[in-house]
Motif scaffolding. Sequence first.
Motif, short mmCIF file in Angstrom:
data_model
loop_
_atom_site.label_atom_id
_atom_site.label_comp_id
_atom_site.label_asym_id
_atom_site.label_seq_id
_atom_site.Cartn_x
_atom_site.Cartn_y
_atom_site.Cartn_z
N ASP A 58 -4.80 14.08 12.75
CA ASP A 58 -5.84 13.44 12.20
C ASP A 58 -7.02 14.21 11.64
N TRP A 59 -7.27 15.23 12.34
CA TRP A 59 -8.49 16.17 11.87
C TRP A 59 -7.95 16.76 10.41
N ASN A 60 -6.94 17.18 10.36
CA ASN A 60 -6.47 17.82 9.08
C ASN A 60 -6.23 17.02 7.72
N ARG A 61 -6.44 15.84 8.09
CA ARG A 61 -6.14 14.83 6.77
C ARG A 61 -7.37 15.18 6.17
N SER A 62 -7.03 14.89 4.62
CA SER A 62 -8.11 14.99 3.56
C SER A 62 -9.25 14.10 3.96
N ILE A 63 -8.90 12.82 4.27
CA ILE A 63 -10.03 11.87 4.31
C ILE A 63 -11.04 12.34 5.38
N GLU A 64 -10.40 12.99 6.45
CA GLU A 64 -11.69 13.54 7.33
C GLU A 64 -12.83 14.40 6.75
N GLY A 65 -12.31 15.17 5.89
CA GLY A 65 -13.46 15.79 5.12
C GLY A 65 -14.52 14.91 4.38
N GLU A 66 -13.85 14.12 3.90
CA GLU A 66 -14.74 13.09 3.29
C GLU A 66 -15.73 12.40 4.14
N VAL A 67 -15.23 11.90 5.16
CA VAL A 67 -15.79 11.15 6.10
C VAL A 67 -17.12 11.89 6.75
N TRP A 68 -16.79 13.40 6.87
CA TRP A 68 -17.83 13.97 7.76
C TRP A 68 -18.73 14.76 6.58
N ARG A 69 -18.58 14.68 5.28
CA ARG A 69 -19.19 15.71 4.60
C ARG A 69 -20.62 15.26 4.46
#
Length: 71
Positions: A58-69
């Motif tokens: 889950d952490w390495n999914r691209s959506i994670e970066g978007e959510v935490w940006r």
Amino acid sequence: MTDNSSIPIQITFAQLLDAVDQLSKSEQHQLLLHVLRRHEEDNLIVTHFASETVLAKDWNRSIEGEVWRNL
């Protein structure tokens, strides 16, 4: 049994059993508790690493970066 120093030795399993047989019942009980405690600690560490691998999916999914940006 509170001494944390270690001395590397090479003995066979049979020799180890003979040595344990020479301990008093109280010392055998303390040894068993010590081994069980160490085994429990080792299992906790292994569980931690196993959990990290699963969570990393889950952490390495691209959506994670978007959510935490924006945080």
